[in-house]
Scaffold this motif. Structure first.
Motif, PDB file in Angstrom:
ATOM      1  N   ASP A  19      -2.622  -1.519   9.160  1.00 31.34           N
ATOM      2  CA  ASP A  19      -2.718  -2.581   8.154  1.00 31.34           C
ATOM      3  C   ASP A  19      -1.341  -3.137   7.808  1.00 31.34           C
ATOM      4  N   THR A  20      -0.456  -3.134   8.795  1.00 27.75           N
ATOM      5  CA  THR A  20       0.893  -3.603   8.540  1.00 27.75           C
ATOM      6  C   THR A  20       0.988  -5.126   8.523  1.00 27.75           C
ATOM      7  N   THR A  21      -0.058  -5.813   8.927  1.00 28.03           N
ATOM      8  CA  THR A  21      -0.062  -7.272   8.857  1.00 28.03           C
ATOM      9  C   THR A  21      -1.294  -7.729   8.091  1.00 28.03           C
ATOM     10  N   TRP A  22      -1.194  -8.904   7.504  1.00 27.99           N
ATOM     11  CA  TRP A  22      -2.336  -9.461   6.764  1.00 27.99           C
ATOM     12  C   TRP A  22      -3.520  -9.699   7.698  1.00 27.99           C
ATOM     13  N   GLU A  23      -3.230 -10.089   8.947  1.00 33.47           N
ATOM     14  CA  GLU A  23      -4.313 -10.324   9.903  1.00 33.47           C
ATOM     15  C   GLU A  23      -5.059  -9.027  10.207  1.00 33.47           C
ATOM     16  N   ARG A  77     -10.989  -5.326   6.855  1.00 31.24           N
ATOM     17  CA  ARG A  77     -11.847  -5.615   5.705  1.00 31.24           C
ATOM     18  C   ARG A  77     -13.155  -6.263   6.157  1.00 31.24           C
ATOM     19  N   ALA A  78     -13.067  -7.179   7.109  1.00 32.51           N
ATOM     20  CA  ALA A  78     -14.272  -7.836   7.632  1.00 32.51           C
ATOM     21  C   ALA A  78     -15.195  -6.822   8.311  1.00 32.51           C
ATOM     22  N   VAL A  80       0.841  -1.195   0.000  1.00 29.38           N
ATOM     23  CA  VAL A  80       0.000   0.000   0.000  1.00 29.38           C
ATOM     24  C   VAL A  80       0.872   1.239   0.000  1.00 29.38           C
ATOM     25  N   GLY A  81       0.286   2.359  -0.397  1.00 29.67           N
ATOM     26  CA  GLY A  81       1.018   3.614  -0.582  1.00 29.67           C
ATOM     27  C   GLY A  81       1.563   4.210   0.685  1.00 29.67           C
TER      28      GLY A  81
END
Length: 196
Positions: A172-176, A182-183, A160-161
């Protein structure tokens, strides 16, 4: 507020946005940098190539300061469409170098002219313009395409930018963390759709 302060602020924003655009190419393979990522063929390196033309034309040619390299005629739609993608014979380095030269030329124009310097854009409904109009136009165009590039890059590999994890509304530094966020957004959308 003086014209010099306004010009400096707009110019600083343009420089920052240019750098953000170029950051979307960092670490990408040659294929990923230039492959079509939408049904209309939008691609990352093509956005940079397009913006080189934008800088050279609007912050050069339009103000009577022609760019040293040839530009397609503004009314040659086929030649202008060719500036939306990089041909197989063009290297990434060539495209990036042309963008750097176009930006340097635009920077020299911005530095040399006052905000009220006149220009003429024959394809605009009100063709008589000033440098301030053109500077705002190029800034908006660059920001718009940088947003496109951010989304395309995120779709490629999740990168991401600028600003992610530093002042953004979500960690949002981790996929979790991204999946949780997002959920949450998905749940709100479903709840709103259920009320409609």
């Amino acid at each position: 507020m003086t014209g010099d302060v306004v010009k400096a602020a707009l110019h600083d924003e343009l420089r920052w946005t240019r750098a953000s655009l170029l950051g979307t190419l960092d670490g990408l393979t040659e294929y990923d940098a230039r492959r079509p990522l939408t049904e209309t063929g939008t691609n990352l390196l093509g956005l940079v190539k397009h913006l080189a033309l934008t800088e050279a034309r609007y912050l050069g040619e339009i103000l009577g300061r022609p760019f040293a390299e040839p530009l397609p005629r503004w009314d040659d739609s086929a030649a202008n469409r060719a500036h939306l993608w990089a041909a197989g014979t063009e290297t990434r380095e060539e495209v990036l170098a042309r963008y750097a030269r176009a930006c340097a030329h635009a920077d020299a124009t911005i530095d040399a002219l006052p905000l009220d310097a006149p220009g003429h854009v024959p394809w605009w409904p009100s063709p008589e313009v000033r440098l301030v109009n053109l500077l705002v136009h190029v800034l908006v165009e660059t920001a718009r395409h940088t947003g496109h590039a951010d989304i395309l890059r995120e779709g490629l590999d999740g990168a991401v930018g600028t600003g992610a994890g530093a002042g953004s509304p979500v960690d949002d530094t981790t996929w979790e963390a991204r999946a949780r966020y997002r959920a949450q957004v998905e749940a709100a959308a479903r709840a709103a759709a259920g009320r409609a």
